[in-house]
Write a protein that holds these residues in place. Structure first.
Motif, PDB file in Angstrom:
ATOM      1  N   LEU A 171       3.814  59.383  69.623  1.00  0.00           N
ATOM      2  CA  LEU A 171       3.853  58.880  68.241  1.00  0.00           C
ATOM      3  C   LEU A 171       4.985  59.516  67.441  1.00  0.00           C
ATOM      4  O   LEU A 171       5.653  58.846  66.656  1.00  0.00           O
ATOM      5  CB  LEU A 171       2.506  59.117  67.554  1.00  0.00           C
ATOM      6  CG  LEU A 171       1.387  58.160  67.974  1.00  0.00           C
ATOM      7  CD1 LEU A 171       0.026  58.705  67.593  1.00  0.00           C
ATOM      8  CD2 LEU A 171       1.598  56.778  67.353  1.00  0.00           C
ATOM      9  N   ALA A 213      11.709  54.725  64.734  1.00  0.00           N
ATOM     10  CA  ALA A 213      11.357  53.664  63.787  1.00  0.00           C
ATOM     11  C   ALA A 213      12.439  53.403  62.749  1.00  0.00           C
ATOM     12  O   ALA A 213      12.576  52.288  62.261  1.00  0.00           O
ATOM     13  CB  ALA A 213      10.039  53.998  63.093  1.00  0.00           C
ATOM     14  N   LEU A 263       3.660  50.732  61.707  1.00  0.00           N
ATOM     15  CA  LEU A 263       4.992  50.958  62.261  1.00  0.00           C
ATOM     16  C   LEU A 263       5.895  51.735  61.311  1.00  0.00           C
ATOM     17  O   LEU A 263       7.052  51.982  61.614  1.00  0.00           O
ATOM     18  CB  LEU A 263       5.641  49.607  62.623  1.00  0.00           C
ATOM     19  CG  LEU A 263       4.905  48.789  63.685  1.00  0.00           C
ATOM     20  CD1 LEU A 263       5.633  47.484  63.945  1.00  0.00           C
ATOM     21  CD2 LEU A 263       4.769  49.584  64.981  1.00  0.00           C
ATOM     22  N   LEU A 323       3.458  56.711  61.232  1.00  0.00           N
ATOM     23  CA  LEU A 323       3.534  57.119  62.635  1.00  0.00           C
ATOM     24  C   LEU A 323       3.455  58.644  62.733  1.00  0.00           C
ATOM     25  O   LEU A 323       2.814  59.201  63.626  1.00  0.00           O
ATOM     26  CB  LEU A 323       4.838  56.610  63.268  1.00  0.00           C
ATOM     27  CG  LEU A 323       4.873  55.119  63.627  1.00  0.00           C
ATOM     28  CD1 LEU A 323       6.303  54.689  63.955  1.00  0.00           C
ATOM     29  CD2 LEU A 323       3.953  54.817  64.810  1.00  0.00           C
ATOM     30  N   ASP A 329       8.085  57.877  68.528  1.00  0.00           N
ATOM     31  CA  ASP A 329       8.169  56.546  67.922  1.00  0.00           C
ATOM     32  C   ASP A 329       8.582  56.648  66.453  1.00  0.00           C
ATOM     33  O   ASP A 329       9.327  55.804  65.948  1.00  0.00           O
ATOM     34  CB  ASP A 329       6.817  55.823  68.019  1.00  0.00           C
ATOM     35  CG  ASP A 329       6.511  55.355  69.443  1.00  0.00           C
ATOM     36  OD1 ASP A 329       7.457  55.325  70.267  1.00  0.00           O
ATOM     37  OD2 ASP A 329       5.342  55.025  69.721  1.00  0.00           O
ATOM     38  N   GLY A 330       8.087  57.683  65.787  1.00  0.00           N
ATOM     39  CA  GLY A 330       8.453  57.900  64.393  1.00  0.00           C
ATOM     40  C   GLY A 330       9.937  58.129  64.223  1.00  0.00           C
ATOM     41  O   GLY A 330      10.553  57.667  63.255  1.00  0.00           O
TER      42      GLY A 330
END
Length: 555
Positions: A284, A291, A260, A265, A287-288
């Motif tokens: 991804l 995060a 995570l 990521l 998501d990075g």
């Protein structure tokens, strides 16, 4: 993030083992996006100082802000001074061969201080190259690099000797040395043979396999530098080798820890992108970005990859959106970001409304205004963008044919989509339309060059589709136009490289070698020359390694 300078009390209240344990915890927090919490664990030990200075250097390299670079440099200098208290033989005036003799006379902390000192020296050299552009700075940086290398080399000899006593913190010591020696060998091995011979004459060595094995050792052992080894390997396998077309995915990419963490990521996204799983990569990278919010610079790394992901899908407006974000938020290469914004707009139908009312001609004309220098030189990609944008200076500019796809080639983007036939087919459609437009347009001074750009890119697509004869014909068309090209001279050596790689694939090894040597020796001072020379060097090295294997298996 607040900045501070390391104080110099006589000793840290922590033992070496305690400071290493706490630094490991701080690093783990950092890699799991708890940036501020990780920095709150700062003490006065040399390892705390080194970790903190390293984080500041990472921040400086991502922000590219002058103040951040200066702060990181000052903090790294303070960390180095702290290490030097434990080091008796390290200075530019002391014979480095005396290092091992001193190391055997002092406690374990002496050895750790020496490896920390070498690491500080190396990182300060990197900042020196970034910060200043004059020759004096290059010489200073070069001296730091050499001193660091010699320290690592002597330490490496010592820890491999029988006189080395292995205490509880030995894995951390070996990890630091593996990182240093591995990084030097890997980096130096990538230089062309001519430059490498000069470096070896100066005492440096560059064995790629040896460097990679040391970094692998450092990455897999539980030590403070394991993550640095992992990050260097990830950068090597997901960027350098891929951009230069040198290597496949590495097993390291399939076993990432800190799933995570924003950094991991990002690399997981890059791994999916390299496999052609573009939608998975997009998820991804997004998501990075979600995060963490403390370091926006991590977002910029993701924005750059998202821009290319949408390029492969021919979603020009989405790609433009990320180029626009980068142009407004990142300082790394504004000339490149502005060029890409203009390039994406130029791919849209002429009658289609432009986002934010921007005009590609105006943007192309702005590109040279944002030129910058890193380590005393303008980045090759910026030089390329500025050269391509020159034609828009004219009162009635001649539009670039497929600027986005041309830049995609420079970043080896066609390899990203080789396993995605529908994406390759989409790119071919764009190239066919561009080819038709060029044929229907009045001849001008750029016409032949533009047609050759299309031939090169079309050849890359046909190669992806397994249509090797058609690809070969496209590359030959470019090579046969050598004497007629007026501007894009990079096309000839690059087409030769692509043709030689095609010959290798078709078992025509001798023809490939001959062509690679011709591309290497007969062409100079063209756009992105370093990238092409690195690719030639890599291809010849691979062919040489293959012939050695054949000799060994067929005595």
């Amino acid at each position: 993030m607040s900045h501070f300078f390391i104080s110099f009390s006589n000793s840290s209240p922590m033992t070496l083992e305690e400071s290493l344990d706490e630094c490991m915890e701080a690093l783990d927090l950092f890699l799991n996006n708890h940036f501020n919490e990780s920095m709150e664990r700062v003490d006065e030990s040399m390892y705390h100082a080194l970790i903190y200075a390293t984080v500041l250097e990472m921040q400086a390299m991502m922000t590219f802000q002058h103040d951040d670079i200066c702060d990181a440099g000052a903090t790294m200098k303070s960390a180095q001074d702290l290490c030097q208290r434990w080091v008796y033989s390290i200075s530019s005036n002391v014979d480095q061969s005396a290092l091992v003799e001193h190391a055997t006379q002092h406690d374990c902390k002496q050895l750790h201080a020496e490896v920390c000192y070498a690491e500080c020296q190396l990182q300060r050299a990197a900042l020196t190259f970034l910060q200043d552009e004059n020759m004096v700075s290059f010489i200073k940086g070069g001296i730091k690099v050499r001193n660091s290398y010699l320290i690592y080399k002597e330490l490496h000899s010592y820890v491999k000797s029988q006189s080395c006593l292995k205490g509880p913190s030995h894995t951390h010591l070996e990890g630091g040395i593996s990182f240093g020696i591995g990084a030097f060998n890997l980096t130096l091995s990538l230089f062309p043979p001519r430059i490498l011979k000069l470096l070896e004459f100066a005492g440096f060595s560059g064995d790629k396999d040896y460097g990679l094995s040391l970094l692998d050792d450092g990455a897999t052992a539980p030590n403070l530098r394991s993550m640095l080894c992992v990050l260097l390997l990830l950068c090597y396998y997901t960027f350098l080798t891929f951009i230069l077309g040198m290597a496949p995915l590495h097993p390291l990419l399939r076993s990432l820890t800190h799933p995570l963490g924003a950094i991991f990521l990002f690399f997981a996204g890059r791994a999916e992108e390299m496999k052609g799983n573009i939608d998975e990569a997009v998820a991804l990278f997004e998501d990075g970005c979600k995060a963490q919010q403390a370091w926006k610079q991590f977002h910029h790394m993701c924005y750059w990859e998202l821009m290319w992901c949408f390029t492969y899908k021919r979603a020009w407006k989405m790609a433009y959106f990320y180029a626009d974000l980068l142009s407004k938020e990142s300082r790394w290469s504004k000339a490149m970001y502005i060029y890409m914004k203009a390039a994406y707009l130029s791919m849209l139908p002429r009658e289609e409304e432009r986002p934010f009312g921007e005009d590609e001609v105006d943007l192309f004309r702005q590109v040279p205004l944002f030129k910058q220098k890193i380590a005393g030189k303008s980045p090759p990609t910026e030089k390329f963008a500025i050269r391509k944008a020159r034609r828009y200076k004219a009162h009635c500019p001649v539009r670039l044919s497929v600027p986005v796809l041309e830049m995609m080639y420079m970043w080896n983007g066609f390899s990203m989509i080789k396993n995605r036939p529908e994406l390759t087919e989409g790119i071919i459609q764009t190239l066919v339309e561009a080819e038709r437009t060029l044929l229907e347009s009045p001849e001008n001074e750029y016409s032949l060059d533009d047609r050759c750009v299309v031939h090169l890119l079309k050849g890359m697509c046909l190669k992806n589709q397994g249509l090797l004869q058609g690809a070969e014909e496209c590359f030959h068309k470019v090579c046969s136009s050598e004497k007629k090209l007026r501007f894009d001279h990079y096309l000839i050596p690059n087409s030769m490289v692509e043709l030689s790689l095609l010959f290798i694939e078709r078992g025509r090894r001798d023809e490939a070698i001959k062509l690679l040597h011709k591309a290497k020796n007969n062409y100079k001072e063209y756009s992105m020359e370093s990238r092409t020379q690195f690719r030639i060097h890599a291809a010849l090295a691979k062919l040489k390694a293959g012939s050695v294997d054949e000799d060994q298996t067929h005595p």
